[in-house]
Design a protein around this motif. Structure first.
Motif, mmCIF file in Angstrom:
data_model
loop_
_atom_site.group_PDB
_atom_site.id
_atom_site.type_symbol
_atom_site.label_atom_id
_atom_site.label_comp_id
_atom_site.label_asym_id
_atom_site.label_seq_id
_atom_site.Cartn_x
_atom_site.Cartn_y
_atom_site.Cartn_z
ATOM 1 N N ARG A 28 0.840 -1.206 0.000
ATOM 2 C CA ARG A 28 0.000 0.000 0.000
ATOM 3 C C ARG A 28 0.874 1.256 0.000
ATOM 4 O O ARG A 28 0.599 2.222 -0.725
ATOM 5 C CB ARG A 28 -0.916 -0.009 1.222
ATOM 6 C CG ARG A 28 -1.876 1.175 1.264
ATOM 7 C CD ARG A 28 -2.736 1.164 2.513
ATOM 8 N NE ARG A 28 -3.647 0.031 2.538
ATOM 9 C CZ ARG A 28 -3.568 -0.969 3.405
ATOM 10 N NH1 ARG A 28 -2.602 -0.991 4.306
ATOM 11 N NH2 ARG A 28 -4.442 -1.954 3.379
ATOM 12 N N ASP A 67 -7.171 -12.671 -0.817
ATOM 13 C CA ASP A 67 -8.240 -11.679 -0.932
ATOM 14 C C ASP A 67 -7.819 -10.308 -0.417
ATOM 15 O O ASP A 67 -8.250 -9.270 -0.940
ATOM 16 C CB ASP A 67 -9.484 -12.142 -0.169
ATOM 17 C CG ASP A 67 -10.192 -13.292 -0.864
ATOM 18 O OD1 ASP A 67 -9.989 -13.466 -2.086
ATOM 19 O OD2 ASP A 67 -10.952 -14.019 -0.184
ATOM 20 N N ARG A 68 -6.958 -10.294 0.620
ATOM 21 C CA ARG A 68 -6.531 -9.003 1.165
ATOM 22 C C ARG A 68 -5.655 -8.249 0.175
ATOM 23 O O ARG A 68 -5.728 -7.027 0.070
ATOM 24 C CB ARG A 68 -5.782 -9.223 2.477
ATOM 25 C CG ARG A 68 -6.665 -9.762 3.604
ATOM 26 C CD ARG A 68 -5.843 -10.150 4.798
ATOM 27 N NE ARG A 68 -4.868 -11.184 4.457
ATOM 28 C CZ ARG A 68 -3.883 -11.574 5.257
ATOM 29 N NH1 ARG A 68 -3.715 -10.992 6.430
ATOM 30 N NH2 ARG A 68 -3.054 -12.528 4.884
ATOM 31 N N ILE A 103 -5.826 -8.717 -3.149
ATOM 32 C CA ILE A 103 -6.718 -8.362 -4.254
ATOM 33 C C ILE A 103 -7.491 -7.089 -3.931
ATOM 34 O O ILE A 103 -7.710 -6.240 -4.805
ATOM 35 C CB ILE A 103 -7.667 -9.536 -4.569
ATOM 36 C CG1 ILE A 103 -6.859 -10.731 -5.108
ATOM 37 C CG2 ILE A 103 -8.728 -9.125 -5.577
ATOM 38 C CD1 ILE A 103 -7.664 -12.003 -5.244
ATOM 39 N N GLU A 104 -7.892 -6.924 -2.662
ATOM 40 C CA GLU A 104 -8.630 -5.731 -2.260
ATOM 41 C C GLU A 104 -7.797 -4.465 -2.422
ATOM 42 O O GLU A 104 -8.344 -3.364 -2.565
ATOM 43 C CB GLU A 104 -9.089 -5.860 -0.802
ATOM 44 C CG GLU A 104 -10.282 -6.769 -0.612
ATOM 45 C CD GLU A 104 -11.504 -6.263 -1.359
ATOM 46 O OE1 GLU A 104 -11.799 -5.052 -1.274
ATOM 47 O OE2 GLU A 104 -12.158 -7.070 -2.043
ATOM 48 N N LEU A 105 -6.468 -4.590 -2.396
ATOM 49 C CA LEU A 105 -5.594 -3.424 -2.554
ATOM 50 C C LEU A 105 -5.579 -2.907 -3.981
ATOM 51 O O LEU A 105 -5.229 -1.753 -4.225
ATOM 52 C CB LEU A 105 -4.147 -3.783 -2.182
ATOM 53 C CG LEU A 105 -3.775 -3.999 -0.728
ATOM 54 C CD1 LEU A 105 -2.304 -4.372 -0.636
ATOM 55 C CD2 LEU A 105 -4.047 -2.750 0.089
ATOM 56 N N ARG A 119 -10.953 0.066 -10.013
ATOM 57 C CA ARG A 119 -11.558 0.489 -8.739
ATOM 58 C C ARG A 119 -11.164 1.927 -8.402
ATOM 59 O O ARG A 119 -10.157 2.404 -8.835
ATOM 60 C CB ARG A 119 -11.109 -0.454 -7.617
ATOM 61 C CG ARG A 119 -11.510 -1.899 -7.889
ATOM 62 C CD ARG A 119 -10.953 -2.818 -6.867
ATOM 63 N NE ARG A 119 -11.424 -4.187 -7.077
ATOM 64 C CZ ARG A 119 -11.077 -5.200 -6.280
ATOM 65 N NH1 ARG A 119 -10.264 -5.000 -5.262
ATOM 66 N NH2 ARG A 119 -11.539 -6.403 -6.521
#
Length: 213
Positions: A174, A190-191, A193-195, A213
Motif C-alpha cells: 500500500r 483476498d486481502r 486483491i482488495e488493494l 476500482r
C-alpha cells in the motif's frame, strides 16, 4: 507462452492484451495454474513471449538482445518471489543486501533511509536469517527500491507468511502504491486483491476481464 511437456506443447498464456499504468497496484488474480506467475515473469522480462508484442515505455522488448533486456530489467524492474529467502543473499547483512542491490544498478545507497522507510530501523547489521518472513519480504521490496526500480513485481508475496507477517507486506504494498510506483502482484490472497486499483482476472491462461476500482 508455450511449454513442452511429455503430452505435447501446452500454451501457458494466450489472448492476453493489457496496458499497465505507471502507478498504482495491478493485481493478477485467479486459481492456481491460471497463468498469473507466467504473466508476471513475461512482464518482468524474465521470459520472452512465444508470440505477440511486449512494450515497455514504448520500446518493443522483443527486438532487444539478451544483454539489453537484462539492462532494462536492472534499471527499471524489481521482482519479489513468494519464498522470502529466494529474494536475498543470506551471507550478507541486511544493509549489505541493499548495497549489493544498488551496486547492481550502479546507484548510490543509503541503507538506513530505506530501512526506516520500510519500518526496519536498526536491523542493518543483522543477518538475513534473524529477520522474520514478513521482514525478509519487506527487505526484498527494499532491494527493489535500492536498485531504483520504477516497476515492482511480486509473485504471491504473502503465500508463505503467517497472517501477522502478511499484514506487514500488505502495508508495504500500500505504501509503495501511495508513492506512485507501478506495483504488479500475482496473488489469490483476498486481502491483496482488495488493494488493487485494477484487478486482472485470469483463468486457463486467458484474461477474463479487468476490474477498475
Amino acid at each position: 507462452m508455450d511449454y513442452s511437456t511429455p503430452a505435447g506443447t501446452v500454451r501457458g498464456l494466450q489472448e492476453v492484451t493489457l496496458t499497465v499504468p505507471r502507478s498504482g497496484i495491478t493485481v493478477f488474480a485467479g486459481p492456481s495454474g491460471s497463468g498469473k506467475s507466467t504473466l508476471l515473469r513475461v512482464l518482468g522480462l524474465f521470459e520472452r513471449p512465444a508470440r505477440g508484442t511486449l512494450r515497455f515505455g514504448g520500446t518493443d522488448t522483443g527486438v532487444l538482445s539478451h544483454a539489453a533486456r537484462r539492462a532494462l530489467r536492472r534499471r527499471h524492474l524489481g521482482l519479489v518471489f513468494q519464498n522470502p529467502p529466494e529474494n536475498l543473499l543470506d551471507f550478507l547483512s541486511v544493509a549489505d543486501n541493499l548495497r549489493a542491490a544498488a551496486q547492481s544498478a550502479r546507484r548510490p545507497c543509503d541503507p538506513e533511509a530505506i530501512l526506516a522507510r520500510l519500518g526496519l530501523d536498526g536491523t542493518g547489521d543483522w543477518r538475513v536469517s534473524a529477520l522474520s518472513g514478513g521482514q525478509q519480504q519487506r527487505l526484498a521490496f527494499g532491494c527493489a527500491l535500492a536498485r531504483g526500480s520504477s516497476v515492482i513485481l511480486a509473485d504471491e508475496p504473502t503465500s508463505q507468511l503467517d497472517e501477522a507477517s502478511a499484514d506487514l507486506v500488505i502495508r508495504t504494498l500500500r505504501s509503495l502504491a501511495e508513492e506512485e510506483f507501478a506495483v504488479l502482484v500475482a496473488s489469490h490472497d483476498d486481502r491483496v486483491i482488495e488493494l488493487g486499483s485494477r484487478v486482472a482476472r485470469l483463468r486457463d491462461g486467458r484474461l477474463e476481464g479487468i476490474e477498475r476500482r
